[in-house]
Scaffold this motif. Structure first.
Motif, PDB file in Angstrom:
ATOM      1  N   GLN A 162      72.505  46.862  62.998  1.00 54.49           N
ATOM      2  CA  GLN A 162      72.956  48.027  63.771  1.00 54.49           C
ATOM      3  C   GLN A 162      74.141  47.692  64.671  1.00 54.49           C
ATOM      4  N   ASP A 180      70.327  50.268  73.560  1.00 54.70           N
ATOM      5  CA  ASP A 180      71.138  51.482  73.400  1.00 54.70           C
ATOM      6  C   ASP A 180      70.423  52.731  73.912  1.00 54.70           C
ATOM      7  N   ARG A 195      65.112  49.260  74.014  1.00 54.68           N
ATOM      8  CA  ARG A 195      66.312  48.981  73.242  1.00 54.68           C
ATOM      9  C   ARG A 195      67.538  49.046  74.155  1.00 54.68           C
ATOM     10  N   THR A 242      65.404  53.191  66.389  1.00 50.66           N
ATOM     11  CA  THR A 242      66.365  54.007  67.112  1.00 50.66           C
ATOM     12  C   THR A 242      65.746  55.372  67.379  1.00 50.66           C
ATOM     13  N   THR A 288      67.398  52.857  61.274  1.00 55.65           N
ATOM     14  CA  THR A 288      66.356  52.752  62.301  1.00 55.65           C
ATOM     15  C   THR A 288      66.476  51.482  63.132  1.00 55.65           C
ATOM     16  N   GLY A 289      67.023  50.433  62.550  1.00 55.28           N
ATOM     17  CA  GLY A 289      67.019  49.133  63.223  1.00 55.28           C
ATOM     18  C   GLY A 289      65.735  48.357  63.010  1.00 55.28           C
ATOM     19  N   VAL A 292      67.085  40.895  62.432  1.00 58.40           N
ATOM     20  CA  VAL A 292      68.023  41.392  61.429  1.00 58.40           C
ATOM     21  C   VAL A 292      68.336  42.880  61.613  1.00 58.40           C
ATOM     22  N   GLY A 293      67.352  43.673  61.976  1.00 50.70           N
ATOM     23  CA  GLY A 293      67.602  45.102  62.175  1.00 50.70           C
ATOM     24  C   GLY A 293      68.592  45.343  63.301  1.00 50.70           C
ATOM     25  N   THR A 294      68.439  44.588  64.366  1.00 56.04           N
ATOM     26  CA  THR A 294      69.342  44.722  65.504  1.00 56.04           C
ATOM     27  C   THR A 294      70.750  44.288  65.125  1.00 56.04           C
ATOM     28  N   ARG A 332      77.672  49.613  64.134  1.00 56.02           N
ATOM     29  CA  ARG A 332      78.231  50.447  65.204  1.00 56.02           C
ATOM     30  C   ARG A 332      79.391  49.781  65.919  1.00 56.02           C
ATOM     31  N   TYR A 360      71.309  56.717  73.928  1.00 56.14           N
ATOM     32  CA  TYR A 360      70.187  57.607  73.663  1.00 56.14           C
ATOM     33  C   TYR A 360      69.362  57.755  74.937  1.00 56.14           C
TER      34      TYR A 360
END
Lengths: 470, 690
Positions: A364, B652, B650, B228, B280-281, A359-361, A368, B584
């Motif tokens: 984001q 990114d 990650r 992140t 933060t993700g 879910v966090g991914t 974005r 990043y």
């Protein structure tokens, strides 16, 4: 520069802080209608649930140099004279920021003047509900949107039996599809919240809510039928008002000296009613007033149900155009549901309910507008997918010769095999010859496994007690 | 069965038995702050390393430790001073080299003032050397311009520790306490690579690791949060938000032992879980799970390291986690607490005894009149003659006012941020003097290189990550032509009219007097006590004092004895990704290398080459396969290395290890306003096939 901020809730207080942090010379006065100290509306549902106390709702003290006046209600704005009139006095301004927030929507329902009917919007509302809930056994919440469900979960957390009555076809129908709504209803049922969808309330009789064809007995009725922008001051002052106070990308109303932010503002046709957009708007307006060129271009909205034991994230639109790609997973029995809609390799909408480790991914990527991973399964399974390779000790036979068994000393399987061939027979032999296991010690099990495996596939007729590699 | 004792060189290095042992010493590894105990046996053909049991390493060593002696007789070992003559560095005698140094210092100070001569030290220097270097700068050079590479390492944690507890000791408890804890939150630390034997103290069940990469340490954890880069502060505030809303606040502790909670509560009220998740993700459920683990543990630890600290908001980030620990009632409770994992070998002692721009020995503030008066008495100078605070490391290494620099125990060409600029700056100096035992990248630029002794060739003390003062003991004499750093400093001091001792024991005794009454009080510590007691924890104000393994049990080192909450707000990295630099970049360490790699890259048995770690999605988007060369570019420079394609990072983010010349060409020298720490851990980058 005299800046006047009307409303000292989440948006107004943020604007004051942003203004002061940008320019120490700007004179900021804020007028808050509610008499008590400003509070964090985000935590009202936690207060209702009894998880936090009122002290926990305090927001940071007003920045130095800001004149914050609480309990001073504005009665009129005169844009021609650039004056705001309150119950006490008049304030002149060079720039005016309206952050008047929203008002609860009251449904057309008989008996709203009966006892034990409560809106759920302000701290005072919350106090009244908490006071009534003490000793009550049953509550009914009218409205199965985000706010209604948070209220229901909070009341259930206090030990009340709770019914939610929702006129839509499924819960949170603005954010969820039908399947998600049904999984959510099942999850809530497990937490003591019964839901009734497609149900119209007719009357509150003081001890029951009467629906078309059903009666739900309850000690109190909580109204959570939505919020509408409070545009009363703006409309009376002749500012352009649609659903909310209409603003441009500078958060400026139809009067160049008047701005509007937060729940009262309508930007590009959107009224958000959420804190994150309000704060972005507050930053924009502060920048503009202090001479900057910031522009607000709208927010990507992620809705998150804040309730214990319910993990729900919804974002964007689940509409599927012609070129849409849909990724989904459902395990209703365990309360897990995920549906993601992608267009041109980007997530345009998603609902994630229950245990969704990615879910966090997903949030984001949506936020974005970033490219989605090539392997779509990672959107559902996250870290669980393609996780770490099997532990070396599990499968010594399958391990490649080049596999590093001991990281601390970069010892590969081949080196350990070589020790065996040279006559080493124990973990200690391997350690002495290769230094495997002498660092963090974490590979000890793996080395044991390798030695055991070697003893099976390459049994030695010699007595290991007497044959030791030199 | 007969057990082999681990201890001899591993394959392919031929096994060596020293026929004749000339010297033997019980000492500690020359590398990281864990300071693993080892026994050195020196013979005519070299030195053998054996692991030694000690609370920190429990008999373990990583391959850096096992191979540490390979550098003693290394062909690239410097055994004669070098001076720059026109185009090349040529061998010179010690008198010639020292004449040139002293003449250069004298001329530059006469022309440009005392502060034009700068000193740059290191967190690997012994306590004696760190002390002697600070004294040399303030008494012999009388310059305020001294700082050290520990600024790049420990400064944010130090500033946050001082702010909250009134004292900065990396771990305010022995390392064994970590093993006994039921839950450990490790923020921005990768000890499985940076100090492998430390992992012996990390139980898996209660371990939560915060790292943008799924590191070897993260794999050990029950829960890995993969935020992140640059968002740890928001994460810390979000965890505290949950601790409060879920009823885990230790109210009695907060009331009795802290101040300032209300302001922090108001600040973190604005960091509700969904907001933190978006920034933060890290999934909301994982945020809750982390708090539950810490709150439900009988003994819990919150530990930070460089991942949280090397930011332009590093001090505040550490403070966010200190606030969390305080709200849960951990610091000062036996078996629980907050700590930071020190990096360099003497990262702790190195920041206590005066090579830091703003400090005098004993962790005293240089602007404190009482501290100046005390130290002046020990040094035999007038308090007014001690210079004031100077610029911090990166500011020093980019200062137009500096014309000469003396470097001890550091390689800033590799380790400083925006390294190409630092290299240019060094090249423009009138005089660069580097004391080292190999020709590091920085030494190669020097006008004068002074060959110095290695760890196995000298005596002294180190202060490990626990605040335990331990002994470094000489096993073998330095090669002919090589001098100890202390001897070099004593010689230069003498020539500049401020004679001092070069004897470690004498210097340590003086350090003890200078630190007496200070925060880091070593007055009661002697070599004999360290030998007899297996190390002594500071503060130890007198010889009858047992030392202090656990701080804060009764009170914190603040004027009112209470720990201080400080509200901190998240803010973006100094440079966030944008259309031109959409990724990043983060930097870090690998197991087989140490710091700038000047030592470890020269050891043949230690594998390792630079690489660029990136996610398969990113790799396929730019069209590179594993192993293909890729170029990482930032606004400050570019570096090329083979791609290491891995799902552990990650999508990114790209990662580059910093032990090689490349990573710090890229990094951002934006500084933390309090600690002056550069932002090594995050900046905006782009990556393309080379």
């Amino acid at each position: 520069m005299r800046v006047l901020v009307v409303g000292y809730g989440m948006a107004g207080s943020r604007a004051v802080a942003e203004l002061r942090s940008r320019d120490a010379d700007v004179k900021v006065t804020a007028l808050g209608a509610e008499p008590h100290r400003p509070y964090n509306r985000i935590l009202l549902s936690s207060l209702l649930a009894g998880k936090v106390g009122e002290d926990d709702l305090a927001i940071s003290a007003a920045p130095s140099g800001a004149d914050v006046r609480l309990g001073e209600r504005v009665v009129a704005v005169d844009p021609g004279r650039r004056v705001v009139r309150t119950t006490r006095e008049e304030h002149e301004y060079d720039a005016l920021v309206l952050a008047t927030g929203g008002l609860p929507v009251f449904p057309s329902l008989q008996g709203l003047d009966s006892p034990d009917v409560y809106a759920f919007r302000t701290l005072d509302d919350c106090r009244r509900i908490v006071a009534r809930a003490d000793g009550a056994r049953r509550a009914v919440v009218l409205g199965g949107g985000l706010l209604g469900l948070e209220a229901a979960r909070g009341l259930a957390g206090r030990g009340l039996a709770v019914d939610v009555v929702h006129v839509g076809t499924h819960l949170m129908d603005r954010q969820l599809d039908g399947d998600a709504g049904r999984v959510l209803a099942r999850t809530l049922a497990g937490l003591g919240v019964r839901t009734h969808v497609g149900a119209s309330a007719r009357e509150w009789t003081g001890n029951a809510l009467h629906l078309d064809g059903a009666v739900i007995p309850a000690d109190l009725l909580v109204l959570a039928c939505g919020v509408r922008p409070d545009t009363r001051l703006a409309a009376a002052a002749g500012l352009t008002v649609g659903r909310g106070i209409v603003v441009d990308d500078a958060m400026r109303t139809s009067d160049p000296h008047v701005y509007a932010i937060g729940d009262c503002a309508e930007h590009r046709g959107s009224v958000y009613g959420l804190v994150a957009p309000a704060w972005d708007q507050a930053a924009t307006v502060a920048d503009r007033i202090t001479g900057g060129r910031a522009a607000y271009r709208g927010s990507r909205v992620v809705t998150r149900l804040k309730a214990s034991d319910v993990d729900l994230a919804a974002m964007g639109s689940l509409e599927t155009g012609a070129d849409a790609e849909v990724v989904s997973f459902a395990d209703p029995a365990r309360g897990t549901y995920a549906r993601l809609v992608l267009h041109e390799n980007r997530i345009t909408g998603a609902v994630l309910l229950g245990d969704n480790p990615a879910v966090g991914t997903v949030v984001q990527l949506f936020d974005r507008d970033a490219e989605a991973p090539a392997d779509r399964r990672t959107l559902l399974l996250g870290r669980a997918h393609g996780a770490d390779p099997p532990v070396a000790a599990d499968s010594p036979a399958l391990m490649p010769d080049a596999a590093v068994v001991c990281r601390c000393n970069t010892v590969r399987k081949a080196a350990i095999t070589a020790v065996w061939r040279a006559g080493g027979r124990t973990v200690a032999d391997v350690a002495a010859a290769t230094r495997a296991t002498t660092g963090c010690g974490g590979c000890r099990e793996a080395v044991c496994g390798l030695v055991d495996w070697l003893s099976m596939v390459d049994p030695d007729t010699r007595d290991p007690d007497t044959e030791v590699a030199a | 069965m007969r057990d082999f004792q681990p201890g001899n060189s591993r394959e392919p290095t031929p096994k060596r038995q020293l026929a004749t042992v000339i010297g033997m010493s019980d000492t500690h590894c020359p590398y990281c702050a864990l300071q693993c105990a080892m026994r050195l046996r020196a013979g005519p053909d070299g030195v053998d390393v054996e692991a030694r049991d000690f609370p920190t390493n429990q008999g373990g060593l990583c391959q850096k430790g096992w191979t540490s002696a390979d550098l003693l007789r290394h062909p690239e070992r410097l055994t004669t001073p070098l001076v720059h003559d026109g185009e090349t560095l040529r061998p010179a005698t010690w008198p010639e080299a020292l004449d040139r140094v002293v003449a250069g210092i004298t001329a530059i100070q006469e022309r440009h003032g005392r502060d034009a001569v700068a000193v740059f030290g290191g967190g690997g220097l012994t306590n004696e050397k760190a002390y002697a270097l600070g004294r040399f700068a303030r008494v012999a050079l009388r310059t305020s311009t001294i700082d050290y590479n520990g600024r790049f390492c420990m400064s944010s944690a130090a500033a946050a520790g001082n702010r909250a507890f009134g004292v900065d000791r990396g771990l305010p408890f022995p390392v064994e306490d970590i093993a006994a804890a039921d839950a450990v939150l490790l923020v921005g630390a990768n000890p499985a690579e940076t100090m492998p034997p430390f992992v012996r103290h990390l139980g898996g069940d209660g371990l939560v690791v915060v790292d943008p990469r799924r590191t070897a340490t993260a794999r050990l954890a029950a829960l890995h949060l993969q935020p992140t880069p640059g968002t740890d502060l928001a994460l810390g505030n979000g965890l505290l938000h949950i601790a409060i809303t879920e009823g885990h606040l230790d109210r009695a502790y907060v009331d009795a032992r802290t101040t300032g909670f209300d302001a922090v509560r108001a600040a973190v009220a604005q960091w509700w879980p969904a907001r933190v998740e978006r920034l933060t993700g890290v999934p909301v459920a994982d945020l809750y799970a982390t708090v539950e683990r810490l709150a439900n543990a009988q003994k819990a630890m919150v530990l930070t390291a460089r991942g949280a600290e090397q930011h332009a908001k590093g001090t505040d980030t550490v403070t966010a986690f200190v606030n969390l620990a305080l709200a849960l009632g951990l610091p000062g409770r036996r078996g629980s607490g907050y700590g930071c994992l020190t990096g360099q070998g003497n990262g702790q002692g190195g920041r206590e005894h005066g090579q830091k721009a703003d400090q005098l020995p004993g962790y005293r503030r240089i602007d404190d009149p009482a501290a100046r008066a005390h130290v002046a008495r020990v040094w035999g100078v007038a308090a007014d003659d001690i210079p004031g605070a100077g610029p911090s490391a990166y500011e020093l290494l980019s200062s137009d006012a500096v014309r000469a620099l003396l470097v001890f125990g550091s390689n800033p060409v590799v380790s400083a941020p925006r390294a190409a600029g630092v290299r240019r700056w060094l090249g423009a100096l009138d005089l660069l003097v580097v004391a080292d035992f190999v020709l590091s990248e920085t030494a190669a630029l020097a006008d004068v290189v002074l060959p110095t002794a290695q760890w196995a060739e000298e005596d002294g003390t180190m202060t490990n990550l626990e605040g335990r003062v331990i002994r470094r003991r000489r096993a073998t004499p330095p090669p002919a032509g090589v001098r100890t750093d202390l001897a070099v400093l004593a010689e230069l001091s003498g020539r500049l009219g401020a004679p001092t001792s070069s004897d470690p024991r004498t210097v340590f005794a003086e350090l003890g007097r200078a630190s007496s009454g200070g925060v880091a009080d070593y007055a009661g510590i002697t070599y004999e006590r360290i030998d007899a007691e297996g190390g002594v924890f500071w503060p130890c104000p007198d010889e009858s004092h047992p030392g202090t393994p656990r701080l804060f049990l009764d009170r914190f080192a603040t004027p009112d004895g209470r720990a201080r909450f400080t509200p901190v707000e998240h803010r973006p990295a100094a440079e966030e990704p944008d259309a031109d630099f959409p990724l990043y970049l983060t930097t870090g360490r690998v197991l087989t290398q140490y710091q700038s790699g000047a030592q470890t890259r020269r050891i043949a048995a230690l594998p390792g080459d630079p690489y660029v770690e990136l996610h398969p999605d990113l790799a396929s988007r730019i069209g590179v396969d594993d192993g293909a060369p890729v170029t990482v570019a930032t606004r400050r420079g570019s570096a090329t290395a083979p791609a290491r394609v891995s799902t552990t990072i990650r999508a990114d983010t790209v990662f580059v290890p910093f032990h090689y010349g490349g990573a710090n060409l890229l990094t951002n020298p934006a500084l933390d306003p309090i600690s002056r720490m550069p932002e090594f851990k995050v900046c905006a980058a782009r990556v393309a096939p080379a």
